[in-house]
Design a protein around this motif. Structure first.
Motif, PDB file in Angstrom:
ATOM      1  N   PHE A   1     -60.395 103.501  13.731  1.00 39.73           N
ATOM      2  CA  PHE A   1     -61.507 104.460  13.713  1.00 39.73           C
ATOM      3  C   PHE A   1     -62.828 103.697  13.735  1.00 39.73           C
ATOM      4  O   PHE A   1     -63.073 102.862  12.859  1.00 39.73           O
ATOM      5  N   ASP A   2     -63.667 103.973  14.718  1.00 42.23           N
ATOM      6  CA  ASP A   2     -64.990 103.344  14.776  1.00 42.23           C
ATOM      7  C   ASP A   2     -65.911 104.101  13.828  1.00 42.23           C
ATOM      8  O   ASP A   2     -66.531 105.097  14.191  1.00 42.23           O
ATOM      9  N   THR A   3     -65.986 103.606  12.598  1.00 45.10           N
ATOM     10  CA  THR A   3     -66.816 104.258  11.583  1.00 45.10           C
ATOM     11  C   THR A   3     -68.085 103.457  11.320  1.00 45.10           C
ATOM     12  O   THR A   3     -68.555 103.380  10.185  1.00 45.10           O
TER      13      THR A   3
ATOM     14  N   LEU B   1     -65.788 111.390   9.948  1.00 37.48           N
ATOM     15  CA  LEU B   1     -64.920 112.533   9.647  1.00 37.48           C
ATOM     16  C   LEU B   1     -63.515 112.375  10.213  1.00 37.48           C
ATOM     17  O   LEU B   1     -62.547 112.847   9.599  1.00 37.48           O
ATOM     18  N   SER B   2     -63.373 111.711  11.360  1.00 33.91           N
ATOM     19  CA  SER B   2     -62.026 111.546  11.921  1.00 33.91           C
ATOM     20  C   SER B   2     -61.158 110.744  10.963  1.00 33.91           C
ATOM     21  O   SER B   2     -59.990 111.082  10.716  1.00 33.91           O
ATOM     22  N   LEU B   3     -61.711 109.667  10.406  1.00 32.64           N
ATOM     23  CA  LEU B   3     -60.956 108.870   9.440  1.00 32.64           C
ATOM     24  C   LEU B   3     -60.662 109.680   8.179  1.00 32.64           C
ATOM     25  O   LEU B   3     -59.532 109.691   7.683  1.00 32.64           O
ATOM     26  N   ILE B   4     -61.675 110.346   7.670  1.00 28.10           N
ATOM     27  CA  ILE B   4     -61.511 111.103   6.429  1.00 28.10           C
ATOM     28  C   ILE B   4     -60.480 112.214   6.595  1.00 28.10           C
ATOM     29  O   ILE B   4     -59.612 112.418   5.716  1.00 28.10           O
ATOM     30  N   GLU B   5     -60.526 112.932   7.703  1.00 30.00           N
ATOM     31  CA  GLU B   5     -59.556 114.007   7.921  1.00 30.00           C
ATOM     32  C   GLU B   5     -58.149 113.442   8.082  1.00 30.00           C
ATOM     33  O   GLU B   5     -57.165 114.057   7.629  1.00 30.00           O
ATOM     34  N   ASP B   6     -58.029 112.270   8.712  1.00 37.25           N
ATOM     35  CA  ASP B   6     -56.717 111.637   8.842  1.00 37.25           C
ATOM     36  C   ASP B   6     -56.170 111.242   7.472  1.00 37.25           C
ATOM     37  O   ASP B   6     -54.981 111.472   7.181  1.00 37.25           O
ATOM     38  N   VAL B   7     -57.016 110.666   6.642  1.00 34.12           N
ATOM     39  CA  VAL B   7     -56.592 110.276   5.298  1.00 34.12           C
ATOM     40  C   VAL B   7     -56.240 111.515   4.465  1.00 34.12           C
ATOM     41  O   VAL B   7     -55.237 111.519   3.736  1.00 34.12           O
ATOM     42  N   LYS B   8     -57.043 112.552   4.590  1.00 33.03           N
ATOM     43  CA  LYS B   8     -56.768 113.784   3.843  1.00 33.03           C
ATOM     44  C   LYS B   8     -55.410 114.358   4.230  1.00 33.03           C
ATOM     45  O   LYS B   8     -54.633 114.798   3.361  1.00 33.03           O
ATOM     46  N   ALA B   9     -55.104 114.363   5.530  1.00 29.83           N
ATOM     47  CA  ALA B   9     -53.822 114.881   5.983  1.00 29.83           C
ATOM     48  C   ALA B   9     -52.667 114.011   5.486  1.00 29.83           C
ATOM     49  O   ALA B   9     -51.612 114.521   5.073  1.00 29.83           O
ATOM     50  N   TYR B  10     -52.858 112.704   5.527  1.00 25.33           N
ATOM     51  CA  TYR B  10     -51.837 111.768   5.033  1.00 25.33           C
ATOM     52  C   TYR B  10     -51.553 112.019   3.555  1.00 25.33           C
ATOM     53  O   TYR B  10     -50.389 112.092   3.135  1.00 25.33           O
TER      54      TYR B  10
ATOM     55  N   ARG C   1     -71.844 115.707   8.899  1.00 32.28           N
ATOM     56  CA  ARG C   1     -71.239 114.771   9.858  1.00 32.28           C
ATOM     57  C   ARG C   1     -70.441 113.677   9.163  1.00 32.28           C
ATOM     58  O   ARG C   1     -69.665 112.956   9.810  1.00 32.28           O
ATOM     59  N   LYS C   2     -70.633 113.526   7.872  1.00 33.48           N
ATOM     60  CA  LYS C   2     -69.958 112.470   7.134  1.00 33.48           C
ATOM     61  C   LYS C   2     -69.456 113.040   5.810  1.00 33.48           C
ATOM     62  O   LYS C   2     -70.032 113.991   5.278  1.00 33.48           O
ATOM     63  N   ALA C   3     -68.412 112.411   5.298  1.00 34.40           N
ATOM     64  CA  ALA C   3     -67.846 112.927   4.054  1.00 34.40           C
ATOM     65  C   ALA C   3     -67.294 111.789   3.206  1.00 34.40           C
ATOM     66  O   ALA C   3     -66.843 110.763   3.721  1.00 34.40           O
ATOM     67  N   ASN C   4     -67.364 112.002   1.900  1.00 34.42           N
ATOM     68  CA  ASN C   4     -66.640 111.191   0.927  1.00 34.42           C
ATOM     69  C   ASN C   4     -65.313 111.878   0.632  1.00 34.42           C
ATOM     70  O   ASN C   4     -65.183 113.101   0.768  1.00 34.42           O
ATOM     71  N   LEU C   5     -64.353 111.086   0.180  1.00 35.33           N
ATOM     72  CA  LEU C   5     -63.069 111.652  -0.234  1.00 35.33           C
ATOM     73  C   LEU C   5     -62.751 111.193  -1.645  1.00 35.33           C
ATOM     74  O   LEU C   5     -62.895 110.015  -1.977  1.00 35.33           O
ATOM     75  N   TRP C   6     -62.327 112.136  -2.460  1.00 33.53           N
ATOM     76  CA  TRP C   6     -61.867 111.859  -3.831  1.00 33.53           C
ATOM     77  C   TRP C   6     -60.513 112.529  -4.007  1.00 33.53           C
ATOM     78  O   TRP C   6     -60.307 113.665  -3.580  1.00 33.53           O
TER      79      TRP C   6
END
Length: 392
Positions: free
Chosen positions: A21-23, A30-39, A56-61
């Motif tokens: 993911f080019d972050t 968001l592409s990375l975050i959504e992938d991690v969330k799904a995983y 356009r951007k998100a943190n994940l907890w």
């Protein structure tokens, strides 16, 4: 029970996945975050997202284990610095293995740490944890630790407070208990344009800016002349620098505008407000009167763009105590580069910096991490899981 080799292979595979993911900070993550969330969702782990103003951007907890106070946070940022102008010999967004090294943008700074945590999430989820393990993955660390504050605010307002935070920045798996704070400013100097043949009818913004720059340099030398005794940082004092100055349009026009980008690296125990006030007061009291004598609207406009708290060393904190217990390390060091650790500490969450890879490889072409460093971090997190199964 997976073998050490299987765990390492999974960590490398997840690192490859994240590097794909080019972050870069200018892009959405968001592409990375959504992938991690799904995983995580497939493992039965619910993720909580906090967004930037534009969405356009998100943190994940997320929390693995009981929803209780006193958990351990594994924290990392998802953004990376640009590759523009760098001469890479590999595709920076495709993990490349050469011998005992893994190459790719973010390999050490710091997608490997995030990947190791994610690769062990199935084991964490299957374990009967008595102490929860949290993941905190942020956006925009590389441009001023912008995202992490929203994680911290959300935790403080809505979630059980953790006992310790481990920031997985590359420290070569050495325990780091302190880092300097960072402030970055942009100052616009407004003057009055005119023909250079008669400077009396103009107010030169470049000249005024140069005097401000000289004052910043003088203040920096003043601070350096009185280093703090027994200070663990190198250099043992706060520093001031000017990074960019831009002004003027032609040699025969008195410059109307000049922009300065400047900043500080501040010891955790120093008061950055004091240094900022001295610079502001000098501009207001010494430099502005000459500009305003030509035009009332002329002057200085200072804007604080970045304010990252330093991490104050606390050798008795729960965070240092835990890492010492799990690793056998008996001392901690400090670094001068900025991290998100101080933001957690300022909100009452003890933090340390401890992760795989060397900072010497960060932000460079052909960034890499040694596979041995990945293996060491995997072993550490496995030990953390075992500890969390029995600790109170």
């Amino acid at each position: 029970m997976p073998t050490s080799t299987e765990r390492l292979d999974r960590a490398i595979a997840m690192t490859e996945r994240l590097i794909g993911f080019d972050t870069t900070s200018r892009n959405s993550n968001l592409s990375l975050i959504e992938d991690v969330k799904a995983y995580l969702g497939d493992l039965g782990i619910a993720a909580r997202l906090t967004y930037d103003d534009d969405g356009r951007k998100a943190n994940l907890w997320c929390t693995i284990g009981p929803q209780e106070h006193g958990g351990i946070v594994l924290s990392g940022h998802t953004d990376v610095v640009p590759v523009d102008g760098q001469e890479w010999t590999t595709d920076p967004f495709t993990l490349t293995r050469r011998g005992d090294r893994l190459y790719g943008r973010g390999a050490c700074d710091m997608k490997a740490f995030v990947a190791i945590a994610l690769s062990l999430a199935p084991e964490m989820a299957a374990a009967d944890l008595r102490v929860p393990i949290h993941f905190a993955f942020s956006y925009d660390e590389e441009v001023g630790c912008m995202g992490v504050q929203r994680i911290v605010d959300d935790v403080v307002a809505n979630l059980p407070l953790p006992r310790a935070v481990i920031i997985g920045e590359p420290t070569s798996m050495k325990l780091i208990g302190g880092n300097k704070g960072t402030r970055i400013y942009k100052t616009r100097v407004t003057g009055v344009p005119g023909h250079s043949s008669d400077p009396r009818h103009g107010a030169n913004a470049v000249t005024a800016a140069s005097r401000m720059v000289a004052f910043i340099d003088d203040l920096g030398q003043e601070i350096a002349a009185t280093p703090q005794a027994d200070c663990p940082f190198d250099p043992p004092y706060s520093t001031l620098t000017v990074g960019i100055i831009e002004g003027g349009t032609a040699h025969n026009i008195i410059p109307e505008f000049c922009d300065i980008t400047w900043g500080m690296r501040v010891l955790p125990e120093d008061d950055a407000d004091v240094y900022e006030a001295r610079i502001r007061d000098y501009c207001t009291e010494v430099l502005e009167p000459g500009l305003k004598a030509i035009a009332p609207h002329a002057g200085f406009d200072h804007r604080r763009m970045v304010d990252v708290a330093g991490l104050r060393p606390d050798h008795d904190s729960a965070a240092e105590t835990l890492v010492r217990q799990l690793t056998g390390l008996n001392r901690s060091g400090v670094v001068s580069f900025g991290t998100e650790a101080g933001t957690f500490q300022r909100a009452g969450m003890p933090a340390v910096i401890f992760g795989p890879g060397s900072i010497d490889q960060a932000h460079k072409a052909d960034e890499f991490i040694d596979i041995d460093q990945v293996a060491q971090c995997v072993d550490f997190m496995v030990d953390l899981i075992e500890w969390a199964k029995t600790a109170d």
